[in-house]
Write a protein that holds these residues in place. Structure first.
Motif, PDB file in Angstrom:
ATOM      1  N   LYS A  49      -4.660   1.150  -2.128  1.00  0.00           N
ATOM      2  CA  LYS A  49      -4.987   0.342  -0.955  1.00  0.00           C
ATOM      3  C   LYS A  49      -4.130  -0.923  -0.896  1.00  0.00           C
ATOM      4  N   THR A  50      -3.943  -1.556  -2.050  1.00  0.00           N
ATOM      5  CA  THR A  50      -3.154  -2.788  -2.090  1.00  0.00           C
ATOM      6  C   THR A  50      -1.686  -2.504  -1.822  1.00  0.00           C
ATOM      7  N   ALA A  51      -1.173  -1.407  -2.356  1.00  0.00           N
ATOM      8  CA  ALA A  51       0.219  -1.028  -2.088  1.00  0.00           C
ATOM      9  C   ALA A  51       0.426  -0.713  -0.612  1.00  0.00           C
ATOM     10  N   ASN A  52      -0.530  -0.063   0.024  1.00  0.00           N
ATOM     11  CA  ASN A  52      -0.429   0.193   1.462  1.00  0.00           C
ATOM     12  C   ASN A  52      -0.454  -1.111   2.254  1.00  0.00           C
ATOM     13  N   LEU A  53      -1.293  -2.054   1.823  1.00  0.00           N
ATOM     14  CA  LEU A  53      -1.317  -3.367   2.464  1.00  0.00           C
ATOM     15  C   LEU A  53       0.042  -4.044   2.339  1.00  0.00           C
ATOM     16  N   LEU A  54       0.617  -3.997   1.151  1.00  0.00           N
ATOM     17  CA  LEU A  54       1.928  -4.593   0.904  1.00  0.00           C
ATOM     18  C   LEU A  54       3.001  -3.965   1.783  1.00  0.00           C
ATOM     19  N   GLN A  55       3.057  -2.651   1.772  1.00  0.00           N
ATOM     20  CA  GLN A  55       4.151  -1.942   2.430  1.00  0.00           C
ATOM     21  C   GLN A  55       4.026  -1.959   3.942  1.00  0.00           C
ATOM     22  N   ASP A  56       2.815  -1.777   4.455  1.00  0.00           N
ATOM     23  CA  ASP A  56       2.630  -1.633   5.897  1.00  0.00           C
ATOM     24  C   ASP A  56       2.298  -2.957   6.592  1.00  0.00           C
ATOM     25  N   ASP A  57       1.221  -3.592   6.189  1.00  0.00           N
ATOM     26  CA  ASP A  57       0.785  -4.800   6.890  1.00  0.00           C
ATOM     27  C   ASP A  57       1.652  -6.013   6.557  1.00  0.00           C
ATOM     28  N   TRP A  79      -2.870  -5.988  -8.424  1.00  0.00           N
ATOM     29  CA  TRP A  79      -1.655  -6.443  -7.738  1.00  0.00           C
ATOM     30  C   TRP A  79      -0.396  -6.152  -8.543  1.00  0.00           C
ATOM     31  N   LEU A  80      -0.483  -6.281  -9.861  1.00  0.00           N
ATOM     32  CA  LEU A  80       0.685  -6.007 -10.696  1.00  0.00           C
ATOM     33  C   LEU A  80       1.163  -4.567 -10.523  1.00  0.00           C
ATOM     34  N   VAL A  81       0.238  -3.622 -10.536  1.00  0.00           N
ATOM     35  CA  VAL A  81       0.639  -2.212 -10.424  1.00  0.00           C
ATOM     36  C   VAL A  81       0.958  -1.850  -8.976  1.00  0.00           C
ATOM     37  N   ALA A  82       0.288  -2.493  -8.029  1.00  0.00           N
ATOM     38  CA  ALA A  82       0.601  -2.238  -6.622  1.00  0.00           C
ATOM     39  C   ALA A  82       2.024  -2.667  -6.291  1.00  0.00           C
ATOM     40  N   CYS A  83       2.427  -3.831  -6.791  1.00  0.00           N
ATOM     41  CA  CYS A  83       3.804  -4.278  -6.561  1.00  0.00           C
ATOM     42  C   CYS A  83       4.801  -3.313  -7.198  1.00  0.00           C
ATOM     43  N   SER A  84       4.463  -2.814  -8.384  1.00  0.00           N
ATOM     44  CA  SER A  84       5.304  -1.816  -9.039  1.00  0.00           C
ATOM     45  C   SER A  84       5.422  -0.560  -8.184  1.00  0.00           C
ATOM     46  N   SER A  85       4.349  -0.197  -7.514  1.00  0.00           N
ATOM     47  CA  SER A  85       4.348   1.012  -6.691  1.00  0.00           C
ATOM     48  C   SER A  85       5.287   0.901  -5.501  1.00  0.00           C
ATOM     49  N   VAL A  86       5.428  -0.326  -4.979  1.00  0.00           N
ATOM     50  CA  VAL A  86       6.277  -0.560  -3.811  1.00  0.00           C
ATOM     51  C   VAL A  86       7.714  -0.879  -4.219  1.00  0.00           C
ATOM     52  N   GLY A  87       7.880  -1.451  -5.422  1.00  0.00           N
ATOM     53  CA  GLY A  87       9.200  -1.894  -5.862  1.00  0.00           C
ATOM     54  C   GLY A  87       9.415  -3.372  -5.649  1.00  0.00           C
ATOM     55  N   VAL A  88       8.318  -4.106  -5.424  1.00  0.00           N
ATOM     56  CA  VAL A  88       8.383  -5.558  -5.241  1.00  0.00           C
ATOM     57  C   VAL A  88       8.392  -6.232  -6.611  1.00  0.00           C
ATOM     58  N   PRO A 146      -9.975  -3.268   2.386  1.00  0.00           N
ATOM     59  CA  PRO A 146     -10.861  -2.100   2.453  1.00  0.00           C
ATOM     60  C   PRO A 146     -10.433  -1.021   3.443  1.00  0.00           C
ATOM     61  N   SER A 147      -9.805  -1.404   4.539  1.00  0.00           N
ATOM     62  CA  SER A 147      -9.428  -0.429   5.573  1.00  0.00           C
ATOM     63  C   SER A 147      -8.137   0.304   5.266  1.00  0.00           C
ATOM     64  N   GLN A 148      -7.455  -0.059   4.183  1.00  0.00           N
ATOM     65  CA  GLN A 148      -6.187   0.583   3.838  1.00  0.00           C
ATOM     66  C   GLN A 148      -6.411   2.002   3.306  1.00  0.00           C
ATOM     67  N   GLY A 149      -5.383   2.808   3.382  1.00  0.00           N
ATOM     68  CA  GLY A 149      -5.477   4.195   2.934  1.00  0.00           C
ATOM     69  C   GLY A 149      -5.692   4.327   1.439  1.00  0.00           C
ATOM     70  N   ASP A 150      -6.343   5.406   1.046  1.00  0.00           N
ATOM     71  CA  ASP A 150      -6.675   5.647  -0.358  1.00  0.00           C
ATOM     72  C   ASP A 150      -5.543   6.315  -1.131  1.00  0.00           C
ATOM     73  N   ARG A 151      -4.501   6.695  -0.449  1.00  0.00           N
ATOM     74  CA  ARG A 151      -3.337   7.283  -1.109  1.00  0.00           C
ATOM     75  C   ARG A 151      -2.094   6.525  -0.678  1.00  0.00           C
ATOM     76  N   PHE A 152      -1.144   6.442  -1.600  1.00  0.00           N
ATOM     77  CA  PHE A 152       0.055   5.674  -1.305  1.00  0.00           C
ATOM     78  C   PHE A 152       1.299   6.483  -1.610  1.00  0.00           C
ATOM     79  N   ALA A 153       2.265   6.378  -0.718  1.00  0.00           N
ATOM     80  CA  ALA A 153       3.586   6.968  -0.940  1.00  0.00           C
ATOM     81  C   ALA A 153       4.623   5.943  -0.500  1.00  0.00           C
ATOM     82  N   PRO A 154       5.526   5.539  -1.386  1.00  0.00           N
ATOM     83  CA  PRO A 154       6.531   4.527  -1.012  1.00  0.00           C
ATOM     84  C   PRO A 154       7.519   5.096  -0.006  1.00  0.00           C
ATOM     85  N   TYR A 155       7.971   4.241   0.907  1.00  0.00           N
ATOM     86  CA  TYR A 155       8.988   4.665   1.868  1.00  0.00           C
ATOM     87  C   TYR A 155      10.321   4.927   1.168  1.00  0.00           C
TER      88      TYR A 155
END
Length: 250
Positions: A49-57, A79-88, A146-155
């Motif tokens: 959810k946090t990675a989707n927030l980062l990448q999309d919103d 947040w540490l792992v979410a940023c890793s998921s996006v590449g931030v 909370p409204s972010q998607g439950d699955r994440f795929a980096p662009y």
């Protein structure tokens, strides 16, 4: 973990595939009495959810810098792992004025306003609660996630050799974070099923490693304690026993 895991996000994916139900992060705040336990699956859901927030919103892209102004906390670990998921790149306690975005707790909002990019604020209230009044110029994480998607795929695929973490004046790639975490785990004899209690802050590598990365890299879990100095010797011994702790830092 698998031999092919080269980023913290990879480590989480392997943990999820191996045993999604086991505990990963158990958080205590001894100033408030809060206790939160997150299984691998629950933690991974928060990360997605946090990675989707980062990448999309927030429109964060690989290579951008996030100033992370948060204490040792279960949401910080997310947040540490979410940023890793996006590449931030996560800059621990970094200068918001030179960051592309900033993530702040309630005590660092003044400093965080120096960021000209996106600003996210966390109340750090029990159960991930919202701010009673939204800080001006910030998005409230508890409202947005909370409204972010439950699955994440980096662009874009995350490059394991790109800078991923800045802490203590050193920048590490994702691959170096994984390698260092594995080395720390080996030095402390951590392995599958290990349960480490850490009262170390997240402002240096040691705290980040033993408070998240090393347990994640070895199939273990962490009991992450904030304000641990408020616990007396008897209380600490009781926690170690009740949480089945196998190693303690410091």
């Amino acid at each position: 973990m698998n031999a092919t895991d080269r980023t913290p996000a990879d480590l989480l994916g392997s943990a999820l595939a191996a045993d999604p139900a086991r505990p990963l992060v158990t958080f205590y705040d001894d100033a408030t009495g809060e206790r939160v336990e997150l299984s691998v699956a629950t933690f991974a859901n928060w990360v997605a959810k946090t990675a989707n927030l980062l990448q999309d919103d927030l429109a964060a892209a690989p290579g951008e810098r996030c100033a992370l102004l948060l204490p040792a906390h279960w949401q910080t670990a997310v947040w540490l792992v979410a940023c890793s998921s996006v590449g931030v790149l996560v800059d621990i306690g970094g200068d918001p004025a030179s960051a592309d975005l900033v993530v702040s707790g309630p005590d660092t909002l003044k400093e965080a306003r120096e960021c000209s990019g996106e600003r996210v604020a966390l109340s750090l209230q029990p159960l991930g609660g919202r701010f009673p009044q939204l800080p001006e110029g910030f998005a409230d994480y508890a409202v947005e996630v909370p409204s972010q998607g439950d699955r994440f795929a980096p662009y874009s695929p995350v490059d394991p050799e790109a800078p991923a973490l800045a802490v203590g004046g050193v920048e590490l790639t994702s691959a170096e974070v994984v390698e260092r975490a594995q080395a720390d785990a080996a030095a402390q004899g951590l392995g599958p099923g290990s349960r480490i209690l850490s009262g170390l802050p997240y402002d240096g590598w040691e705290g980040l490693s033993y408070g998240l990365y090393a347990p994640l890299a070895t199939g273990g879990s962490v009991v992450l304690c904030r304000h641990l100095d408020r616990l007396d010797e008897k209380g600490l011994a009781g926690r170690k026993e009740s949480e089945r702790v196998t190693a303690t830092m410091p």
